[in-house]
Design a protein around this motif. Structure first.
Motif, PDB file in Angstrom:
ATOM      1  N   VAL A 185      29.762  52.741  31.868  1.00 41.72           N
ATOM      2  CA  VAL A 185      28.902  51.619  31.484  1.00 41.72           C
ATOM      3  C   VAL A 185      28.623  50.721  32.680  1.00 41.72           C
ATOM      4  N   VAL A 186      29.666  50.292  33.376  1.00 41.32           N
ATOM      5  CA  VAL A 186      29.461  49.353  34.480  1.00 41.32           C
ATOM      6  C   VAL A 186      28.767  50.027  35.653  1.00 41.32           C
ATOM      7  N   ASP A 187      29.010  51.338  35.845  1.00 36.98           N
ATOM      8  CA  ASP A 187      28.336  52.053  36.927  1.00 36.98           C
ATOM      9  C   ASP A 187      26.843  52.190  36.641  1.00 36.98           C
ATOM     10  N   ALA A 188      26.503  52.449  35.371  1.00 40.63           N
ATOM     11  CA  ALA A 188      25.097  52.599  35.005  1.00 40.63           C
ATOM     12  C   ALA A 188      24.328  51.300  35.193  1.00 40.63           C
ATOM     13  N   ARG A 189      25.028  50.169  35.170  1.00 43.54           N
ATOM     14  CA  ARG A 189      24.374  48.866  35.278  1.00 43.54           C
ATOM     15  C   ARG A 189      24.473  48.256  36.679  1.00 43.54           C
ATOM     16  N   SER A 190      25.326  48.775  37.521  1.00 43.37           N
ATOM     17  CA  SER A 190      25.553  48.148  38.828  1.00 43.37           C
ATOM     18  C   SER A 190      24.321  48.253  39.720  1.00 43.37           C
ATOM     19  N   GLY A 191      24.105  47.195  40.476  1.00 47.81           N
ATOM     20  CA  GLY A 191      23.005  47.202  41.431  1.00 47.81           C
ATOM     21  C   GLY A 191      21.681  46.708  40.899  1.00 47.81           C
ATOM     22  N   GLY A 192      21.647  46.120  39.712  1.00 49.31           N
ATOM     23  CA  GLY A 192      20.366  45.623  39.216  1.00 49.31           C
ATOM     24  C   GLY A 192      20.409  44.942  37.874  1.00 49.31           C
ATOM     25  N   ARG A 193      21.436  45.214  37.076  1.00 51.61           N
ATOM     26  CA  ARG A 193      21.562  44.620  35.749  1.00 51.61           C
ATOM     27  C   ARG A 193      22.807  43.739  35.703  1.00 51.61           C
ATOM     28  N   SER A 194      22.700  42.635  34.992  1.00 49.04           N
ATOM     29  CA  SER A 194      23.794  41.673  34.944  1.00 49.04           C
ATOM     30  C   SER A 194      24.675  41.879  33.718  1.00 49.04           C
ATOM     31  N   THR A 195      25.957  41.593  33.886  1.00 55.00           N
ATOM     32  CA  THR A 195      26.929  41.693  32.800  1.00 55.00           C
ATOM     33  C   THR A 195      27.772  40.429  32.775  1.00 55.00           C
ATOM     34  N   ILE A 196      27.988  39.891  31.576  1.00 54.63           N
ATOM     35  CA  ILE A 196      28.938  38.799  31.389  1.00 54.63           C
ATOM     36  C   ILE A 196      30.205  39.381  30.789  1.00 54.63           C
ATOM     37  N   ILE A 197      31.340  39.077  31.383  1.00 50.59           N
ATOM     38  CA  ILE A 197      32.627  39.525  30.867  1.00 50.59           C
ATOM     39  C   ILE A 197      33.435  38.300  30.472  1.00 50.59           C
ATOM     40  N   THR A 198      33.953  38.283  29.247  1.00 52.73           N
ATOM     41  CA  THR A 198      34.873  37.219  28.843  1.00 52.73           C
ATOM     42  C   THR A 198      36.264  37.811  28.697  1.00 52.73           C
ATOM     43  N   SER A 199      37.260  37.070  29.141  1.00 49.57           N
ATOM     44  CA  SER A 199      38.621  37.602  29.101  1.00 49.57           C
ATOM     45  C   SER A 199      39.645  36.487  29.117  1.00 49.57           C
ATOM     46  N   GLN A 200      40.721  36.686  28.372  1.00 49.30           N
ATOM     47  CA  GLN A 200      41.855  35.775  28.466  1.00 49.30           C
ATOM     48  C   GLN A 200      42.696  36.076  29.703  1.00 49.30           C
ATOM     49  N   LEU A 201      42.526  37.271  30.260  1.00 47.95           N
ATOM     50  CA  LEU A 201      43.275  37.642  31.447  1.00 47.95           C
ATOM     51  C   LEU A 201      42.608  37.082  32.700  1.00 47.95           C
ATOM     52  N   PRO A 202      43.350  36.436  33.585  1.00 46.77           N
ATOM     53  CA  PRO A 202      42.767  36.059  34.877  1.00 46.77           C
ATOM     54  C   PRO A 202      42.406  37.309  35.660  1.00 46.77           C
ATOM     55  N   VAL A 203      41.439  37.201  36.539  1.00 45.70           N
ATOM     56  CA  VAL A 203      40.930  38.368  37.253  1.00 45.70           C
ATOM     57  C   VAL A 203      42.031  39.074  38.047  1.00 45.70           C
ATOM     58  N   ASP A 204      43.002  38.332  38.562  1.00 45.34           N
ATOM     59  CA  ASP A 204      44.045  38.986  39.362  1.00 45.34           C
ATOM     60  C   ASP A 204      44.989  39.849  38.520  1.00 45.34           C
ATOM     61  N   LYS A 205      44.839  39.809  37.194  1.00 45.93           N
ATOM     62  CA  LYS A 205      45.637  40.669  36.318  1.00 45.93           C
ATOM     63  C   LYS A 205      44.839  41.884  35.835  1.00 45.93           C
ATOM     64  N   TRP A 206      43.565  41.955  36.190  1.00 49.33           N
ATOM     65  CA  TRP A 206      42.714  43.022  35.659  1.00 49.33           C
ATOM     66  C   TRP A 206      43.130  44.407  36.157  1.00 49.33           C
ATOM     67  N   HIS A 207      43.542  44.494  37.405  1.00 47.67           N
ATOM     68  CA  HIS A 207      43.906  45.813  37.934  1.00 47.67           C
ATOM     69  C   HIS A 207      45.121  46.364  37.200  1.00 47.67           C
ATOM     70  N   ASP A 208      46.090  45.503  36.891  1.00 48.45           N
ATOM     71  CA  ASP A 208      47.254  45.959  36.133  1.00 48.45           C
ATOM     72  C   ASP A 208      46.817  46.462  34.758  1.00 48.45           C
ATOM     73  N   TYR A 209      45.875  45.757  34.146  1.00 50.56           N
ATOM     74  CA  TYR A 209      45.389  46.158  32.822  1.00 50.56           C
ATOM     75  C   TYR A 209      44.660  47.497  32.884  1.00 50.56           C
ATOM     76  N   LEU A 210      43.870  47.697  33.928  1.00 52.63           N
ATOM     77  CA  LEU A 210      43.044  48.898  34.027  1.00 52.63           C
ATOM     78  C   LEU A 210      43.753  50.080  34.672  1.00 52.63           C
ATOM     79  N   GLY A 211      44.721  49.789  35.564  1.00 57.57           N
ATOM     80  CA  GLY A 211      45.120  50.834  36.486  1.00 57.57           C
ATOM     81  C   GLY A 211      46.480  51.448  36.330  1.00 57.57           C
ATOM     82  N   SER A 212      47.190  51.182  35.236  1.00 56.45           N
ATOM     83  CA  SER A 212      48.543  51.726  35.117  1.00 56.45           C
ATOM     84  C   SER A 212      48.557  53.250  35.166  1.00 56.45           C
ATOM     85  N   ALA A 213      47.523  53.873  34.592  1.00 61.17           N
ATOM     86  CA  ALA A 213      47.488  55.340  34.550  1.00 61.17           C
ATOM     87  C   ALA A 213      46.564  55.942  35.596  1.00 61.17           C
ATOM     88  N   ASN A 214      45.549  55.204  35.990  1.00 64.21           N
ATOM     89  CA  ASN A 214      44.577  55.759  36.940  1.00 64.21           C
ATOM     90  C   ASN A 214      44.045  54.646  37.835  1.00 64.21           C
TER      91      ASN A 214
END
Length: 250
Positions: A185-214
């Motif tokens: 989804v984000v790759d299909a939109r990168s470079g020209g389309r805007s996305t708003i993301i809302t999250s209770q997680l601060p951005v510095d915690k996003w990699h832990d959320y996304l990357g434990s397995a990959n």
């Protein structure tokens, strides 16, 4: 009889705004004293306004924003970290024209979703196509898309919107398929389309959320979401509690 024929022809030509303006002129004695050019200009303006309102209604219906929020109602009275001058710049939606993302983070109830919907409403007003999705439900829908063969059609719709709002990022655990679909989804939109993301997680915690397995997929998602993004870290207590105190229902 001629008047009714004129109204019928206007409607058949899909000039409903002009037809409505013509009927208003017929019932307004003051309009009869105006020059033909002035009355005709008023009809053209009426049609233009009617079409603009129709377009806005269509865009808002398609957007399916979670709440009916508008930028005029943004509350600056409470300390939520919203800078008025920065907000004034963001409300021009130039960041959407440039294809930049926006990241809204903060504790539950501070107004992230409401503000995201207000930006979505503003984007619709200037003629942008908008889609709102809670990320956990969107990933479930995409999972179904893999099963019924509609994944690529769903992905194309998400890629095409001028503004995509992804609400509740980080709220539900991601499996391997969810991470991969989010990257698509984000790759299909990168470079020209805007996305708003809302999250209770601060951005510095996003990699832990996304990357434990990959971690490689996590890096790719973060790069596309955060590079050059406008960040609005919000703070403060729940606005629901604040509203309850103000209305005396707490």
């Amino acid at each position: 009889m001629l008047i009714q024929q004129t109204l019928t022809k206007l409607h058949s030509l899909k000039l409903s705004g002009m037809a409505q303006g013509f009927e208003e002129q017929l019932s307004n004695a003051a309009a009869h004293s105006l020059a033909f050019e002035d009355r005709f200009a008023m009809l053209v303006d009426h049609e233009a306004t009617h079409r603009e309102n129709q377009r806005l209604r269509r865009l808002l219906k398609t957007a399916k924003l979670k709440v009916a929020a508008c930028v005029e109602d943004i509350d600056y009275r409470h300390n939520r970290g919203l800078d008025k001058s920065m907000m004034a710049s963001l409300l021009t939606c130039q960041w959407i024209e440039r294809g930049l993302n926006m990241i809204l983070t903060g504790p539950t109830g501070c107004g992230k979703t409401w503000l995201a919907c207000a930006f979505g409403n503003q984007a619709c007003r200037i003629g942008k196509t908008v889609l709102f999705h809670r990320l956990p439900l969107l990933l479930e829908d995409l999972q179904i898309g893999h099963a019924d063969g509609s994944f690529h059609r769903r992905l194309a719709l998400l890629a095409k919107a001028d503004l995509l709002v992804l609400d509740d990022f980080g709220l539900a655990a991601l499996n391997a398929q969810g991470r991969t679909d989010l990257l698509e989804v984000v790759d299909a939109r990168s470079g020209g389309r805007s996305t708003i993301i809302t999250s209770q997680l601060p951005v510095d915690k996003w990699h832990d959320y996304l990357g434990s397995a990959n971690p490689t997929v996590a890096d790719a998602i973060l790069d596309r979401l955060t590079s050059g993004a406008v960040r609005l870290p919000m703070r403060g207590e729940s606005m629901r509690k604040v509203r309850a105190r103000e209305t005396g229902t707490a």
